[in-house]
Design an enzyme around this catalytic site. Structure first.
Site, PDB file in Angstrom:
ATOM      1  N   HIS A  14      32.475   1.927 -22.884  1.00 41.99           N
ATOM      2  CA  HIS A  14      31.370   2.092 -21.926  1.00 41.99           C
ATOM      3  C   HIS A  14      31.884   2.080 -20.495  1.00 41.99           C
ATOM      4  CE1 HIS A  14      28.437   1.774 -25.145  1.00 41.99           C
ATOM      5  NE2 HIS A  14      29.323   0.940 -25.687  1.00 41.99           N
ATOM      6  N   GLY A  63      62.269 -13.823 -19.137  1.00 43.57           N
ATOM      7  CA  GLY A  63      60.951 -14.409 -18.835  1.00 43.57           C
ATOM      8  C   GLY A  63      59.836 -13.762 -19.630  1.00 43.57           C
ATOM      9  N   ARG A  64      59.835 -12.420 -19.698  1.00 41.02           N
ATOM     10  CA  ARG A  64      58.718 -11.726 -20.356  1.00 41.02           C
ATOM     11  C   ARG A  64      58.822 -11.756 -21.888  1.00 41.02           C
ATOM     12  NH1 ARG A  64      61.761  -8.741 -17.103  1.00 41.02           N
ATOM     13  NH2 ARG A  64      63.085  -7.080 -17.933  1.00 41.02           N
ATOM     14  N   GLU A 118      55.482 -19.178  -5.911  1.00 46.27           N
ATOM     15  CA  GLU A 118      54.087 -19.446  -6.287  1.00 46.27           C
ATOM     16  C   GLU A 118      53.993 -20.708  -7.138  1.00 46.27           C
ATOM     17  OE1 GLU A 118      55.690 -16.566  -6.559  1.00 46.27           O
ATOM     18  OE2 GLU A 118      54.355 -14.830  -6.383  1.00 46.27           O
ATOM     19  N   LYS A 126      61.293 -20.491 -15.507  1.00 45.61           N
ATOM     20  CA  LYS A 126      62.673 -20.335 -15.980  1.00 45.61           C
ATOM     21  C   LYS A 126      63.646 -20.782 -14.877  1.00 45.61           C
ATOM     22  CE  LYS A 126      65.882 -16.833 -17.645  1.00 45.61           C
ATOM     23  NZ  LYS A 126      66.077 -15.497 -18.153  1.00 45.61           N
ATOM     24  N   LYS A 146      59.688 -10.039  -2.656  1.00 51.26           N
ATOM     25  CA  LYS A 146      59.813 -11.498  -2.516  1.00 51.26           C
ATOM     26  C   LYS A 146      60.566 -11.822  -1.232  1.00 51.26           C
ATOM     27  CE  LYS A 146      60.268 -12.600  -7.452  1.00 51.26           C
ATOM     28  NZ  LYS A 146      61.162 -13.126  -8.462  1.00 51.26           N
ATOM     29  N   GLU A 205      57.869  -4.143 -16.639  1.00 48.22           N
ATOM     30  CA  GLU A 205      58.993  -4.839 -16.003  1.00 48.22           C
ATOM     31  C   GLU A 205      60.293  -4.514 -16.756  1.00 48.22           C
ATOM     32  OE1 GLU A 205      58.452  -8.751 -13.696  1.00 48.22           O
ATOM     33  OE2 GLU A 205      59.504  -9.426 -15.474  1.00 48.22           O
TER      34      GLU A 205
HETATM   35  O1  F6P Z   1      59.209 -11.934 -10.302  1.00 53.20           O
HETATM   36  C1  F6P Z   1      59.332 -11.571 -11.622  1.00 53.20           C
HETATM   37  C2  F6P Z   1      59.731 -12.736 -12.481  1.00 53.20           C
HETATM   38  O2  F6P Z   1      61.062 -13.033 -12.288  1.00 53.20           O
HETATM   39  C3  F6P Z   1      59.433 -12.443 -13.939  1.00 53.20           C
HETATM   40  O3  F6P Z   1      60.403 -11.705 -14.554  1.00 53.20           O
HETATM   41  C4  F6P Z   1      59.258 -13.813 -14.484  1.00 53.20           C
HETATM   42  O4  F6P Z   1      58.600 -13.794 -15.724  1.00 53.20           O
HETATM   43  C5  F6P Z   1      58.458 -14.455 -13.384  1.00 53.20           C
HETATM   44  O5  F6P Z   1      58.981 -13.896 -12.206  1.00 53.20           O
HETATM   45  C6  F6P Z   1      58.494 -15.951 -13.326  1.00 53.20           C
HETATM   46  O6  F6P Z   1      59.781 -16.448 -13.187  1.00 53.20           O
HETATM   47  P1  F6P Z   1      60.102 -17.974 -13.443  1.00 53.20           P
HETATM   48  O7  F6P Z   1      59.794 -18.281 -14.849  1.00 53.20           O
HETATM   49  O8  F6P Z   1      61.549 -18.131 -13.120  1.00 53.20           O
HETATM   50  O9  F6P Z   1      59.240 -18.797 -12.514  1.00 53.20           O
END
Ligand code: F6P
Length: 550
Positions: free
Chosen positions: A384, A267-268, A212, A206, A512, A353
């Site tokens: 199990h 995002g979620r 990462e 987003k 972060k 979240e």
């Molecule tokens: O760190 C949490 C977060 O902001 C989530 O809410 C989001 O889904 C994820 O990181 C990834 O964010 P992006 O889509 O901006 O890379």
């Protein structure tokens, strides 16, 4: 109302809790022959039996008055009307617009968002059919065989969960991979067997700033260029999904190859947007639209049904009953479907979240519990592993059991076995097994008296453990869409009643920021002393260990 604890309903619920907390559900069933029909609901394809909960009519009446005291109904309308309910980020919350198959106008800042939503859906449609039909080709004119989605959190969990869940609908020969972790092993192991000529990367973020994702995307580009040798081949192999055009361009992806979404998509909650591109590539755009239609059906149910018949409202209020009155700390999601393997992990982000907050909308500390820990595994595997605790442990764990009635193209006998286990577990959790029953059984088995008295307490099940049973006819894109939307709206209900902002996530920022400080400190051999003693100690141990000095 600022806090649910200040409502008229709250103290009534506390008093009612004292009266009901020792009552056994078996007695409730014995007193009410219509309990199953009184406490079950149908919404579109989704059937919910919530009769195996520690509730009676008074409980539900009080829970709904709590919801009304907290203005749940106007808050639902505010979301659907595009009001900026995510006030800490000044944003509307409109994942419902992404699947608004009625196409009714939804306004943000005086503009209808639907034409843009439909434009991106069209772009996804034409791109996904070109890839699926082999008309989108790599630099050596070969069709795409592998798609690697690079994203994390909401830009990974949703599309990964749905792609896996709907794998029976997938196009054979087009493999979809998901890389999220910054641990290099994730990308390297994924790329190990792939061919640059036939691999397409989707960089899904987003913000297009997530560390990462950006690292993995850069490394994927390096890997690609080792084979392709020329940056001119990048457009055929890299597309982006983002809200941030300038960052996408900076990374070297032509905005022509970018699929947009908007800041009003959290995002979620983004799998319905272009973040769902891997889903569309896997199952085709028609099926993706079916997924949206299923969610839209649930949206309409949520928007229009009175709370008493409103499935997300019922599930949300039951969750509040257990979190705040029974003080249950966790909630288990138990899909009896291997296809839904990733569903608990997806819902973990969605719920935790969203509602893992402890400050009200007006900035006050909550004096009540909010989101429980969400966890779970598919049945029957969980039986199990951790079901022992669910049946006989000291903690109360409300559970949702989810199953599909039909499983076409699978072994019917085996599916019946799955269903029998789904039913048996909720029955066992509710009824338990008394001392007298165990005694009778052991005596009938002619066990020696000494062994009976020794084993008896261990074989008793207290029962009275609550569960929801959710049943859908079949796992299709449409039914899955409805199921996911049900849970999304349950989260909304709880956030509204807890009076928290379910749509921001400030709690992930501190870690972060600190990682950005620590990372450069790991580059040299110098001893670190700028953090707390534990963190300093760990950094210094790592420095010694990584250089084989420990
Ligand atoms: O760190 C949490 C977060 O902001 C989530 O809410 C989001 O889904 C994820 O990181 C990834 O964010 P992006 O889509 O901006 O890379």
């Amino acid at each position: 109302m600022s806090k649910p604890t200040q409502t008229q309903a709250w103290p009534k619920l506390q008093k009612h809790f004292q009266q009901i907390k020792e009552q056994h559900m078996q007695d409730m069933f014995a007193k009410d022959s219509k309990r199953f029909s009184n406490y079950s609901l149908q919404a579109g394809q989704v059937f919910l039996d919530y009769s195996k909960n520690r509730i009676n009519q008074e409980t539900m009446k009080l829970l709904f008055s709590l919801a009304r005291d907290m203005d749940l109904e106007p808050r639902i309308q505010a979301m659907f009307n595009g009001e900026k309910i995510n006030f800490t980020e000044h944003r509307s919350v409109l994942h419902i617009a992404l699947r608004n198959r009625s196409n009714r106008a939804i306004m943000v800042d005086g503009q209808d968002v639907m034409p843009e939503v439909n434009r991106v859906l069209d772009k996804m449609s034409s791109f996904s059919s070109r890839v699926r039909q082999g008309r989108w080709q790599g630099w050596t004119k070969k069709p795409i065989k592998d798609v690697v989605n690079i994203g994390i959190g909401g830009s990974d969990l949703g599309p990964k969960m749905v792609t896996k869940a709907l794998s029976a609908y997938a196009k054979p020969g087009l493999n979809i991979h998901f890389v999220s972790n910054v641990d290099p092993a994730h990308l390297e192991n994924t790329l190990a067997t792939l061919d640059q000529q036939t691999t397409l990367f989707i960089i899904a973020s987003k913000t297009f700033t997530t560390q990462e994702t950006m690292f993995n995307a850069t490394r994927a580009r390096e890997w690609f260029l080792k084979g392709a040798m020329d940056e001119m081949h990048i457009p055929a192999h890299f597309v982006a999904v983002s809200t941030n055009t300038s960052r996408v361009r900076e990374f070297g992806i032509d905005p022509e190859n970018m699929f947009s979404f908007w800041d009003w998509v959290g995002g979620r909650f983004s799998l319905w947007s272009a973040i769902g591109l891997p889903i569309a590539l896997s199952i085709g755009m028609d099926s993706f639209i079916e997924l949206l239609s299923g969610a839209h059906e649930m949206d309409e149910h949520f928007r229009n049904s009175p709370l008493e018949q409103n499935m997300p409202a019922v599930m949300g209020m039951l969750g509040i009953w257990y979190s705040d009155f029974f003080k249950a700390q966790t909630h288990a999601l138990l899909p009896y479907s291997q296809y839904l393997e990733e569903f608990p992990a997806y819902m973990q982000q969605a719920e935790m979240e969203s509602n893992g907050k402890s400050v009200t909308l007006d900035g006050q500390q909550t004096d009540y519990e909010t989101a429980p820990v969400i966890w779970g595994e598919p049945g029957t595997n969980g039986q199990h592993a951790f079901f022992q605790l669910l049946h006989q442990g000291t903690r109360l764990v409300p559970c949702d059991f989810i199953i599909f009635a039909r499983q076409p193209n699978h072994h019917p006998k085996q599916h019946r076995l799955l269903l029998a286990n789904y039913l048996a577990q909720t029955e066992a959790m509710m009824t338990g097994r008394t001392k007298a029953q165990v005694l009778k059984e052991m005596q009938a088995g002619k066990r020696p008296g000494k062994e009976i008295s020794h084993l008896l307490p261990h074989r008793v099940f207290p029962g009275n453990r609550p569960s929801n049973s959710i049943m859908l006819p079949e796992l299709t894109p449409k039914s899955l869409g409805a199921l996911i939307a049900l849970y999304e709206h349950k989260i909304f209900v709880q956030g509204a009643v807890w009076n928290i902002n379910s749509f921001d996530q400030w709690g992930v920022e501190l870690g972060k920021e600190l990682a950005r400080v620590i990372e450069p400190e790991l580059e040299d051999d110098l001893e670190v002393s700028s953090h707390d003693p534990s963190t300093n100690g760990l950094i210094n141990v790592w420095k010694a260990m990584s250089r084989n000095k420990v």
